[in-house]
Motif scaffolding. Structure first.
Motif, PDB file in Angstrom:
ATOM      1  N   VAL A  12     -62.757  -0.481   7.511  1.00  9.17           N
ATOM      2  CA  VAL A  12     -61.686  -1.165   6.785  1.00  9.17           C
ATOM      3  C   VAL A  12     -62.211  -2.542   6.407  1.00  9.17           C
ATOM      4  O   VAL A  12     -62.732  -3.274   7.259  1.00  9.17           O
ATOM      5  N   ARG A  13     -62.097  -2.884   5.145  1.00  5.42           N
ATOM      6  CA  ARG A  13     -62.464  -4.223   4.708  1.00  5.42           C
ATOM      7  C   ARG A  13     -61.256  -4.865   4.049  1.00  5.42           C
ATOM      8  O   ARG A  13     -60.588  -4.247   3.228  1.00  5.42           O
ATOM      9  N   VAL A  14     -60.979  -6.087   4.464  1.00  2.00           N
ATOM     10  CA  VAL A  14     -59.890  -6.838   3.836  1.00  2.00           C
ATOM     11  C   VAL A  14     -60.513  -8.051   3.165  1.00  2.00           C
ATOM     12  O   VAL A  14     -61.178  -8.849   3.825  1.00  2.00           O
ATOM     13  N   GLY A  15     -60.347  -8.128   1.841  1.00  2.00           N
ATOM     14  CA  GLY A  15     -60.986  -9.204   1.095  1.00  2.00           C
ATOM     15  C   GLY A  15     -62.495  -9.172   1.278  1.00  2.00           C
ATOM     16  O   GLY A  15     -63.150 -10.204   1.325  1.00  2.00           O
ATOM     17  N   GLU A  73     -60.089  -2.214   1.386  1.00  2.00           N
ATOM     18  CA  GLU A  73     -60.882  -1.001   1.143  1.00  2.00           C
ATOM     19  C   GLU A  73     -60.915  -0.189   2.430  1.00  2.00           C
ATOM     20  O   GLU A  73     -61.496  -0.623   3.418  1.00  2.00           O
ATOM     21  N   ILE A  74     -60.276   0.968   2.388  1.00  2.00           N
ATOM     22  CA  ILE A  74     -60.253   1.854   3.557  1.00  2.00           C
ATOM     23  C   ILE A  74     -61.165   3.033   3.242  1.00  2.00           C
ATOM     24  O   ILE A  74     -60.953   3.728   2.246  1.00  2.00           O
ATOM     25  N   ASP A  75     -62.206   3.210   4.041  1.00  2.00           N
ATOM     26  CA  ASP A  75     -63.213   4.213   3.709  1.00  2.00           C
ATOM     27  C   ASP A  75     -63.423   5.198   4.859  1.00  2.00           C
ATOM     28  O   ASP A  75     -63.920   4.820   5.918  1.00  2.00           O
ATOM     29  N   ASP A  76     -63.003   6.432   4.632  1.00  2.00           N
ATOM     30  CA  ASP A  76     -63.209   7.529   5.581  1.00  2.00           C
ATOM     31  C   ASP A  76     -62.770   7.148   6.993  1.00  2.00           C
ATOM     32  O   ASP A  76     -63.457   7.410   7.974  1.00  2.00           O
ATOM     33  N   LEU A  77     -61.611   6.529   7.068  1.00  2.00           N
ATOM     34  CA  LEU A  77     -61.151   5.974   8.338  1.00  2.00           C
ATOM     35  C   LEU A  77     -60.635   7.081   9.265  1.00  2.00           C
ATOM     36  O   LEU A  77     -59.887   7.963   8.841  1.00  2.00           O
ATOM     37  N   LEU A  82     -55.413  -1.211  10.514  1.00  2.00           N
ATOM     38  CA  LEU A  82     -55.510  -2.280   9.513  1.00  2.00           C
ATOM     39  C   LEU A  82     -55.216  -3.633  10.157  1.00  2.00           C
ATOM     40  O   LEU A  82     -55.861  -4.639   9.862  1.00  2.00           O
ATOM     41  N   ALA A  83     -54.229  -3.651  11.056  1.00  2.00           N
ATOM     42  CA  ALA A  83     -53.849  -4.912  11.697  1.00  2.00           C
ATOM     43  C   ALA A  83     -54.901  -5.378  12.696  1.00  2.00           C
ATOM     44  O   ALA A  83     -54.956  -6.557  13.044  1.00  2.00           O
ATOM     45  N   ASP A 111     -57.612  11.030  10.257  1.00  2.00           N
ATOM     46  CA  ASP A 111     -59.028  11.191   9.898  1.00  2.00           C
ATOM     47  C   ASP A 111     -59.205  11.240   8.389  1.00  2.00           C
ATOM     48  O   ASP A 111     -58.294  11.642   7.661  1.00  2.00           O
ATOM     49  N   GLY A 112     -60.358  10.796   7.959  1.00  2.00           N
ATOM     50  CA  GLY A 112     -60.751  10.896   6.556  1.00  2.00           C
ATOM     51  C   GLY A 112     -59.850  10.153   5.591  1.00  2.00           C
ATOM     52  O   GLY A 112     -59.680  10.559   4.446  1.00  2.00           O
ATOM     53  N   VAL A 113     -59.288   9.057   6.034  1.00  2.00           N
ATOM     54  CA  VAL A 113     -58.382   8.308   5.158  1.00  2.00           C
ATOM     55  C   VAL A 113     -59.183   7.342   4.287  1.00  2.00           C
ATOM     56  O   VAL A 113     -59.886   6.473   4.806  1.00  2.00           O
ATOM     57  N   THR A 114     -59.101   7.544   2.992  1.00  2.00           N
ATOM     58  CA  THR A 114     -59.800   6.669   2.046  1.00  2.00           C
ATOM     59  C   THR A 114     -58.798   6.182   1.011  1.00  2.00           C
ATOM     60  O   THR A 114     -58.226   6.988   0.269  1.00  2.00           O
ATOM     61  N   ILE A 115     -58.546   4.892   1.010  1.00  2.00           N
ATOM     62  CA  ILE A 115     -57.620   4.310   0.027  1.00  2.00           C
ATOM     63  C   ILE A 115     -58.193   2.976  -0.411  1.00  2.00           C
ATOM     64  O   ILE A 115     -58.647   2.186   0.424  1.00  2.00           O
ATOM     65  N   ASP A 116     -58.167   2.740  -1.703  1.00  2.00           N
ATOM     66  CA  ASP A 116     -58.562   1.429  -2.214  1.00  2.00           C
ATOM     67  C   ASP A 116     -57.309   0.722  -2.683  1.00  2.00           C
ATOM     68  O   ASP A 116     -56.629   1.208  -3.585  1.00  2.00           O
ATOM     69  N   ILE A 117     -56.997  -0.393  -2.056  1.00  2.00           N
ATOM     70  CA  ILE A 117     -55.772  -1.098  -2.421  1.00  2.00           C
ATOM     71  C   ILE A 117     -56.160  -2.399  -3.113  1.00  2.00           C
ATOM     72  O   ILE A 117     -56.933  -3.190  -2.562  1.00  2.00           O
TER      73      ILE A 117
END
Ligand code: ATP
Ligand code: MG
Lengths: 279, 317
Positions: free
Chosen positions: A84-87, A27-31, A73-74, A44-50
């Motif tokens: 950023v949330r992973v799992g 979960e990428i929120d307003d990164l 992300l890494a 900026d402002g990157v929001t993606i739900d994978i």
């Protein structure tokens, strides 16, 4: 061991290497990321739900922040804003749950192929037998058993990139982050590697974020294509322009009209706005 | 932040000459050993080729020393006057030095107090060199790895180190005699001082050249930061460290003569001191040759050791 395999040809090698990896969603929120010492945000402002197990490709003009996104992300870079949330867990620094495959491989030159692959499991202090088992399975998964005692510099670029992939597979990552992993390979090797990656993705069920400059590669591999735009060259921060679902059945035919229509659409999205700065 | 790469006591660009030694070295095959091994594809043919070229290297090494000895002989006989005011008539002839060398090693030629004592002195010196050198490596390599990676450690230590470094080791000698006293310990301390900076600064420089990519790879594979230092940073910096070790070992032999000058009865330096007191030029030159050979052999043995340890493992850079 040939570098390339016929595209889409199912390999006879079994999949134990990767079968039990527990994928995780991202979960990428307003990164946003601003590098220290630079005036503005690189991204900026990157929001993606994978979704877990999803294959996402990221495309966009040079400098739009694709690598920046992947490095956040890494955990190599810290986010300047957003999360950023992973799992479900927030990312705090690099970790073996998020594997990275670099364009320039990043293999340890003083270790053999097998030692490179065993490196991760050893760091996790797994029992010797498990390390051995995982190494062999990963070697098998990328078809490198015959060169396990070679050193990286003795291998072709394609084989080195396979070692890099096997090395992270042995760690059973939840997420696979790849920054133009096939960018340095010739076209033939590249298509072989694409087919292999698809197979590994299918068998391991791992979540993949794959940055590429090739729109064809993106449409061929991805469940969804993230089109990024902007960047300091355009006087703004890199951002997501659109997320395009691919929706074509797997074993995609790159010559089909549907495939090419999608390719043209994404190509237009990538180049849209570039004329403005030029004019 | 700039890293001083000229690590030699005399301020020569030592780092570079050591790391890129092949062109400067008279025998590219042996000097280049760890890299020459790198491909790891050696088969019978390549091995044969390599030993042939080693033989060729040895052949090439011979003419210059032979010529020098001939000139030396003619110069002494003709009482040449050379630049720097070198009066060759005061030099012993090569033949006298050779006689002295043989007697020093085996006795039975001249039969004086020095006959057959060479091995005792050589062993005493070698032991001191090895102890001081090993101590220097044990301190400088870990310290260099930490200073190369940690900005804080570097800022904390670098100024002090570069303040101490320019002090010639010869200047330490009188002080070390007073605070340590006559004997082994003082010499070992001087050897340590002579070696430690070359290893330290080369290690720092090597560590800074380690590709960040490898550190990132280690991190994403689950290596804890402290562990990364010796799992990844140290092996990646090995070529520079070896360069530092070679320079340091050379300096260790250089300082030996100073370190063994006073209050010590064994060792090559002590032998030279005694010879000087008795104006025995043949003995002085003989011991000089021994020290030169010992330093040369020590370097070759170090490289052999590196090759044995590395095996067919490539050393990067
Ligand atoms: N370490 C850094 N320090 C400062 N600025 C950086 C750094 N890395 C990247 N940038 C800047 O951030 C912006 C985005 O760079 P990034 O590498 O993410 O782009 P990219 O989309 O991966 O480009 P490419 O397609 O060329 O690889 C660029 O303007 C770049 O100059
Ligand atoms: Mg990039």
């Amino acid at each position: 061991m040939p570098d390339t395999l016929p595209t889409g040809a199912p390999r006879t090698t079994a999949a134990p290497a990767t079968a039990t990896a527990a994928a995780a969603g991202i979960e990428i929120d307003d990164l946003g990321k601003r590098y220290p010492g630079s005036a503005g945000y690189a991204m900026d402002g990157v929001t993606i739900d994978i979704a877990r197990g999803e294959f996402v490709c990221v495309v966009g003009a040079s400098g739009c922040g694709k690598s920046t996104l992947l490095r956040v992300l890494a955990g190599f870079e810290t986010a300047s804003k957003g999360t950023v949330r992973v799992g479900g867990a927030p990312v705090a620094g690099p970790g073996p749950d998020r594997a990275v495959v670099f364009q320039d491989y990043g293999l340890f030159p003083w270790l053999t192929v097998a030692e490179n692959i065993a490196y991760g499991p050893k760091q996790a202090r797994l029992p010797k037998a498990t390390v051995r088992e995982r190494t062999e399975a990963a070697l098998h998964a990328v078809g490198l058993t015959r060169v396990e005692r070679s050193f990286p510099h003795q291998l072709s670029g394609g084989m080195q990139q396979r070692v890099a992939i096997a090395r992270v597979l042995a760690n059973r990552p939840a997420v696979l982050l790849m920054d133009e992993p096939f960018g340095a390979l010739d076209a033939l090797t590249r298509s072989g590697m694409q087919a292999e990656l698809q197979r590994i993705h299918r068998e391991a069920g791992v979540t993949v974020v794959f940055v590429t400059h090739s729109i064809e590669e993106a449409v061929y591999l991805a469940d969804r294509v993230v089109v990024m735009a902007g960047g300091s060259a355009h006087g703004n921060a890199g951002h997501v322009r659109e997320i395009v679902p691919v929706g074509l059945p797997r074993e995609r035919d790159t010559t089909s009209p549907e495939f090419n229509a999608l390719k043209r659409r994404i190509d237009a999205l990538v180049h849209q706005g570039n004329e403005v700065t030029a004019g | 932040m700039s890293v001083p790469t000229g690590t030699h006591q005399a301020g020569e660009p030592a780092t570079d000459t050591a790391r890129v030694s092949p062109p400067a070295s008279p025998d590219p095959n042996t000097a280049n050993a760890p890299n020459a091994d790198a491909p790891g594809r050696s088969n019978g043919g390549e091995r044969g080729r390599r030993s042939r070229s080693a033989l060729l290297g040895a052949l090439y090494a011979i003419p210059v020393p032979v010529l020098l000895v001939l000139l030396w002989d003619r110069g002494v006989a003709g009482a040449w006057l050379l630049p720097f005011g070198i009066q060759m008539e005061y030099l012993p002839a090569p033949y006298d030095v050779a006689r002295r060398l043989v007697d020093l090693a085996f006795g039975g030629v001249i039969d004086d107090t020095y006959s057959g004592t060479l091995w005792e002195h050589l062993w005493a010196s070698t032991r001191r060199v090895l102890q001081g050198f090993a101590l220097a490596a044990a301190v400088a390599v870990p310290l260099g790895v930490v200073m190369g990676r940690s900005r804080t450690a570097f800022r904390l230590l670098e100024p002090t180190i570069n303040l101490i470094r320019p002090i010639p080791v010869t200047a330490w000698a009188p002080l070390s005699l007073l605070i340590i006293g006559f004997g082994d310990q003082s010499t070992i301390f001087l050897v340590f001082l002579a070696s430690v900076f070359a290893i330290l600064l080369n290690t720092i420089a090597g560590v800074r050249e380690v590709p960040e990519r490898l550190v990132e790879a280690a991190a994403m594979l689950g290596t804890r930061p402290a562990r990364t230092l010796y799992k990844v940073v140290l092996p990646a910096a090995v070529p520079s460290i070896i360069g530092g070790l070679r320079i340091a070992l050379g300096l260790a032999w250089v300082i030996l003569v100073v370190g063994e000058t006073v209050g010590i009865s064994t060792g090559l330096g002590a032998l030279i001191t005694q010879a000087r007191e008795q104006s025995r030029t043949d003995l002085i030159v003989a011991v000089m040759i021994v020290i030169g050979l010992a330093g040369f052999l020590a370097d070759r043995l170090l490289m052999l050791l590196v090759r044995l340890i590395a095996g067919r493992r490539p050393l990067i850079n």
